[in-house]
Motif scaffolding. Structure first.
Motif, PDB file in Angstrom:
ATOM      1  N   VAL A 108       7.298  48.452  89.084  1.00 50.77           N
ATOM      2  CA  VAL A 108       5.912  48.068  89.340  1.00 50.77           C
ATOM      3  C   VAL A 108       5.108  49.267  89.833  1.00 50.77           C
ATOM      4  O   VAL A 108       3.956  49.488  89.427  1.00 50.77           O
ATOM      5  N   THR A 109       5.724  50.069  90.711  1.00 48.73           N
ATOM      6  CA  THR A 109       5.018  51.234  91.261  1.00 48.73           C
ATOM      7  C   THR A 109       4.860  52.328  90.210  1.00 48.73           C
ATOM      8  O   THR A 109       3.814  52.983  90.122  1.00 48.73           O
ATOM      9  N   TYR A 110       5.901  52.527  89.414  1.00 48.26           N
ATOM     10  CA  TYR A 110       5.886  53.573  88.385  1.00 48.26           C
ATOM     11  C   TYR A 110       6.200  52.924  87.025  1.00 48.26           C
ATOM     12  O   TYR A 110       7.358  52.881  86.600  1.00 48.26           O
ATOM     13  N   PRO A 111       5.187  52.428  86.346  1.00 42.93           N
ATOM     14  CA  PRO A 111       5.430  51.714  85.086  1.00 42.93           C
ATOM     15  C   PRO A 111       5.832  52.615  83.927  1.00 42.93           C
ATOM     16  O   PRO A 111       6.221  52.130  82.867  1.00 42.93           O
ATOM     17  N   GLY A 112       5.726  53.916  84.081  1.00 36.98           N
ATOM     18  CA  GLY A 112       6.087  54.835  83.005  1.00 36.98           C
ATOM     19  C   GLY A 112       4.988  55.804  82.637  1.00 36.98           C
ATOM     20  O   GLY A 112       5.201  56.755  81.883  1.00 36.98           O
ATOM     21  N   GLU A 113       3.778  55.593  83.171  1.00 37.85           N
ATOM     22  CA  GLU A 113       2.666  56.498  82.913  1.00 37.85           C
ATOM     23  C   GLU A 113       1.722  56.483  84.104  1.00 37.85           C
ATOM     24  O   GLU A 113       1.767  55.579  84.943  1.00 37.85           O
ATOM     25  N   TYR A 114       0.914  57.518  84.206  1.00 38.43           N
ATOM     26  CA  TYR A 114      -0.102  57.593  85.261  1.00 38.43           C
ATOM     27  C   TYR A 114      -1.452  57.863  84.605  1.00 38.43           C
ATOM     28  O   TYR A 114      -1.533  58.262  83.443  1.00 38.43           O
ATOM     29  N   HIS A 115      -2.516  57.636  85.348  1.00 42.64           N
ATOM     30  CA  HIS A 115      -3.861  57.778  84.791  1.00 42.64           C
ATOM     31  C   HIS A 115      -4.187  59.258  84.586  1.00 42.64           C
ATOM     32  O   HIS A 115      -3.889  60.101  85.428  1.00 42.64           O
ATOM     33  N   LEU A 116      -4.817  59.545  83.462  1.00 41.65           N
ATOM     34  CA  LEU A 116      -5.240  60.908  83.172  1.00 41.65           C
ATOM     35  C   LEU A 116      -6.479  61.264  83.997  1.00 41.65           C
ATOM     36  O   LEU A 116      -7.170  60.378  84.513  1.00 41.65           O
ATOM     37  N   PRO A 117      -6.784  62.552  84.130  1.00 46.90           N
ATOM     38  CA  PRO A 117      -7.987  62.949  84.872  1.00 46.90           C
ATOM     39  C   PRO A 117      -9.262  62.414  84.221  1.00 46.90           C
ATOM     40  O   PRO A 117      -9.282  62.057  83.042  1.00 46.90           O
ATOM     41  N   GLU A 118     -10.312  62.357  85.013  1.00 45.18           N
ATOM     42  CA  GLU A 118     -11.603  61.922  84.493  1.00 45.18           C
ATOM     43  C   GLU A 118     -12.066  62.885  83.396  1.00 45.18           C
ATOM     44  O   GLU A 118     -11.926  64.093  83.507  1.00 45.18           O
ATOM     45  N   GLY A 119     -12.614  62.317  82.357  1.00 38.26           N
ATOM     46  CA  GLY A 119     -13.090  63.144  81.255  1.00 38.26           C
ATOM     47  C   GLY A 119     -12.040  63.437  80.210  1.00 38.26           C
ATOM     48  O   GLY A 119     -12.319  64.205  79.270  1.00 38.26           O
ATOM     49  N   ALA A 120     -10.842  62.897  80.352  1.00 36.13           N
ATOM     50  CA  ALA A 120      -9.800  63.121  79.347  1.00 36.13           C
ATOM     51  C   ALA A 120     -10.213  62.470  78.029  1.00 36.13           C
ATOM     52  O   ALA A 120     -10.745  61.356  78.013  1.00 36.13           O
ATOM     53  N   PRO A 121     -10.019  63.144  76.915  1.00 32.83           N
ATOM     54  CA  PRO A 121     -10.448  62.580  75.629  1.00 32.83           C
ATOM     55  C   PRO A 121      -9.597  61.382  75.233  1.00 32.83           C
ATOM     56  O   PRO A 121      -8.446  61.240  75.657  1.00 32.83           O
ATOM     57  N   GLY A 198     -10.162  69.694  75.287  1.00 30.09           N
ATOM     58  CA  GLY A 198      -9.650  68.921  76.407  1.00 30.09           C
ATOM     59  C   GLY A 198      -8.408  68.110  76.091  1.00 30.09           C
ATOM     60  O   GLY A 198      -7.909  67.368  76.953  1.00 30.09           O
ATOM     61  N   GLN A 199      -7.885  68.239  74.876  1.00 23.97           N
ATOM     62  CA  GLN A 199      -6.690  67.486  74.509  1.00 23.97           C
ATOM     63  C   GLN A 199      -5.456  67.945  75.297  1.00 23.97           C
ATOM     64  O   GLN A 199      -4.443  67.240  75.311  1.00 23.97           O
ATOM     65  N   TRP A 200      -5.546  69.084  75.976  1.00 21.74           N
ATOM     66  CA  TRP A 200      -4.415  69.584  76.753  1.00 21.74           C
ATOM     67  C   TRP A 200      -4.030  68.604  77.860  1.00 21.74           C
ATOM     68  O   TRP A 200      -2.863  68.550  78.279  1.00 21.74           O
ATOM     69  N   MET A 201      -4.999  67.814  78.351  1.00 22.03           N
ATOM     70  CA  MET A 201      -4.697  66.883  79.443  1.00 22.03           C
ATOM     71  C   MET A 201      -3.738  65.778  79.007  1.00 22.03           C
ATOM     72  O   MET A 201      -3.145  65.095  79.850  1.00 22.03           O
ATOM     73  N   ARG A 202      -3.566  65.591  77.722  1.00 25.17           N
ATOM     74  CA  ARG A 202      -2.654  64.565  77.242  1.00 25.17           C
ATOM     75  C   ARG A 202      -1.199  65.020  77.303  1.00 25.17           C
ATOM     76  O   ARG A 202      -0.300  64.167  77.399  1.00 25.17           O
ATOM     77  N   ILE A 203      -0.939  66.342  77.217  1.00 30.19           N
ATOM     78  CA  ILE A 203       0.448  66.819  77.176  1.00 30.19           C
ATOM     79  C   ILE A 203       0.813  67.721  78.350  1.00 30.19           C
ATOM     80  O   ILE A 203       1.988  68.072  78.499  1.00 30.19           O
ATOM     81  N   VAL A 204      -0.145  68.098  79.173  1.00 26.16           N
ATOM     82  CA  VAL A 204       0.148  68.928  80.347  1.00 26.16           C
ATOM     83  C   VAL A 204       0.128  68.034  81.584  1.00 26.16           C
ATOM     84  O   VAL A 204      -0.892  67.389  81.860  1.00 26.16           O
ATOM     85  N   PRO A 205       1.221  67.951  82.333  1.00 29.51           N
ATOM     86  CA  PRO A 205       1.228  67.099  83.538  1.00 29.51           C
ATOM     87  C   PRO A 205       0.166  67.547  84.535  1.00 29.51           C
ATOM     88  O   PRO A 205       0.013  68.740  84.815  1.00 29.51           O
ATOM     89  N   THR A 206      -0.574  66.584  85.060  1.00 35.77           N
ATOM     90  CA  THR A 206      -1.615  66.873  86.055  1.00 35.77           C
ATOM     91  C   THR A 206      -1.332  66.183  87.381  1.00 35.77           C
ATOM     92  O   THR A 206      -2.180  66.212  88.280  1.00 35.77           O
ATOM     93  N   SER A 207      -0.178  65.554  87.520  1.00 40.80           N
ATOM     94  CA  SER A 207       0.189  64.875  88.760  1.00 40.80           C
ATOM     95  C   SER A 207       1.708  64.878  88.898  1.00 40.80           C
ATOM     96  O   SER A 207       2.437  64.820  87.897  1.00 40.80           O
ATOM     97  N   TRP A 208       2.191  64.946  90.154  1.00 42.26           N
ATOM     98  CA  TRP A 208       3.629  64.876  90.396  1.00 42.26           C
ATOM     99  C   TRP A 208       4.187  63.492  90.094  1.00 42.26           C
ATOM    100  O   TRP A 208       5.411  63.313  90.032  1.00 42.26           O
ATOM    101  N   TRP A 232      -2.830  56.204  71.683  1.00 38.77           N
ATOM    102  CA  TRP A 232      -4.214  56.574  71.358  1.00 38.77           C
ATOM    103  C   TRP A 232      -4.991  56.960  72.606  1.00 38.77           C
ATOM    104  O   TRP A 232      -5.913  57.765  72.548  1.00 38.77           O
ATOM    105  N   VAL A 233      -4.576  56.386  73.750  1.00 32.85           N
ATOM    106  CA  VAL A 233      -5.271  56.659  75.012  1.00 32.85           C
ATOM    107  C   VAL A 233      -4.459  57.587  75.905  1.00 32.85           C
ATOM    108  O   VAL A 233      -4.983  58.551  76.480  1.00 32.85           O
ATOM    109  N   ASN A 234      -3.140  57.318  76.031  1.00 30.12           N
ATOM    110  CA  ASN A 234      -2.338  58.070  76.996  1.00 30.12           C
ATOM    111  C   ASN A 234      -0.864  57.974  76.594  1.00 30.12           C
ATOM    112  O   ASN A 234      -0.363  56.891  76.284  1.00 30.12           O
ATOM    113  N   TYR A 235      -0.183  59.102  76.609  1.00 30.92           N
ATOM    114  CA  TYR A 235       1.263  59.106  76.398  1.00 30.92           C
ATOM    115  C   TYR A 235       1.956  58.651  77.669  1.00 30.92           C
ATOM    116  O   TYR A 235       1.433  58.828  78.785  1.00 30.92           O
ATOM    117  N   ASN A 236       3.175  58.085  77.518  1.00 31.17           N
ATOM    118  CA  ASN A 236       3.939  57.845  78.740  1.00 31.17           C
ATOM    119  C   ASN A 236       4.485  59.179  79.249  1.00 31.17           C
ATOM    120  O   ASN A 236       4.478  60.192  78.538  1.00 31.17           O
TER     121      ASN A 236
END
Length: 369
Positions: A108-121, A198-208, A232-236
């Motif tokens: 529940v705490t870690y479903p497999g993905e986290y939210h991308l930064p604001e402005g992520a494509p 800005g597509q780099w935010m989809r494959i570069v980790p931005t959070s621990w 289409w929105v976010n990778y796990n």
């Protein structure tokens, strides 16, 4: 004392030094057995054909590497059965593990993905689909030519640069290095567009949070209760780490080690060659190639197993949804993917000296052995 008449006196030393005559060889004792008596009855058993004609020895079975074909088949059957059994045990164990209350809270705490930064494509632009095709096309041919180099003992066709007669190399190596250059150019364009759009935010980790989420996604995959995803929105997080490792770790390692082994390396610079031995490059380059092979196999398997039409539309047709609910499930992406496979297969078959030699002559001289 004088010797008797008619005899020549011989010194004692000479007589002592003279070799004694060899003793006659002892005769072997004569056989005391009487001769064998003739048969008293007519002979009824005769020596067969095997007594005079030996069958030809069977040829040794042909080996593929250390084993024969039958041994390889047995190894595949036994090994495959063992892997299936181990996989079944892993699924049972992980499903039981995830049923614990503490692991339910973890999911529940870690479903497999986290939210991308604001402005992520959101979504995939058309250039990303073309880059994806070019990358797969070049990677398949690079792997093919690289394996040919490892197994090619006596090349039959060679290529020589026009401005360097001493730079003679096999046509296979020329083809492999030419593909590498095209692959690097494609990679530079891909990275430039990745950061500009800005597509780099989809494959570069931005959070621990990527680490526990990646662990969560891995456990869900093993349990066969796969995580709900919307690429289409976010990778796990597990996908994100895999793509990041491929683009920013494996690809640079392949480029650096390949450059060290290529004809472009400044061989006259002894200090630089000593600081970066070619043996190091060889020990790293082949495992990196194996990493790409494993990545491609798992990547394609998951694309087809987690919604083939939807995933192929995302990557090849740039079709998807913004709300994450209404996916494009038409066949456009599939047929584009199928066409790309036909092109790759045709290039695989055409990658032979008969086709490569005319192209290689545009950049140098082609000769036989």
């Amino acid at each position: 004392m004088a010797a008797p008449s008619g005899q020549i006196a011989t010194p004692v030393a000479d007589r002592a030094a003279a070799p004694s005559a060899p003793a006659p060889a002892a005769r072997a004792p004569a056989s005391t057995e009487p001769p064998r008596a003739p048969l008293t009855v007519p002979q009824t058993v005769w020596a067969g054909r095997a007594a005079y004609h030996r069958p030809p020895r069977k040829p040794e079975p042909q080996k593929l590497g250390p084993f024969t074909k039958a041994q390889w088949a047995g190894a595949v059957i036994i090994g495959g059965g063992g892997l299936l059994f181990a996989a079944a045990l892993a699924v049972v164990f992980v499903r039981a593990f995830l049923s614990l209350d503490v692991m339910q809270d973890f999911l529940v705490t870690y479903p497999g993905e986290y939210h991308l930064p604001e402005g992520a494509p959101v979504g995939f632009p058309a250039w990303l689909g073309w880059q994806h095709f070019f990358n797969v096309f070049l990677m398949v041919l690079i792997i093919r030519s690289g394996l040919t180099i490892r197994t090619e003992k006596r090349p039959s066709v060679f290529w020589t640069p026009k401005n360097n007669p001493k730079g003679k190399t096999s046509l296979t190596i020329w083809f492999h290095q030419s593909l590498d250059i095209l692959w690097l150019v494609n990679g530079v364009v891909f990275l430039a567009l990745l950061f500009v759009t800005g597509q780099w935010m989809r494959i570069v980790p931005t959070s621990w949070d990527v680490i526990p989420n990646a662990l969560s996604a891995a456990l869900q995959y093993v349990s066969l209760d796969w995580p709900t995803e919307n690429g289409w929105v976010n990778y796990n997080s597990l996908q994100q780490l895999a793509y990041f490792s491929t683009v920013f770790i494996a690809a640079p390692l392949a480029a650096i080690t390949g450059y060290r082994m290529s004809g472009l390396w400044p061989k006259k610079n002894a200090r630089l060659s000593a600081a970066y031995p070619i043996d190091w490059a060889r020990k790293v380059h082949f495992p990196v190639m194996l990493f790409f092979v494993v990545f491609i196999f798992i990547h394609v398997a998951l694309v087809l197993a987690t919604g083939a039409l939807r995933n192929l539309n995302h990557m090849y047709a740039a079709q998807g949804s913004v709300d994450g609910v209404a996916y494009a499930d038409n066949w456009t992406g599939f047929w584009m993917f199928f066409a790309s496979l036909v092109v790759i297969a045709a290039a695989w078959v055409a990658a032979r000296p008969l086709v490569l030699a005319p192209i290689a002559r545009l950049f140098g001289n082609v000769s036989g052995r």
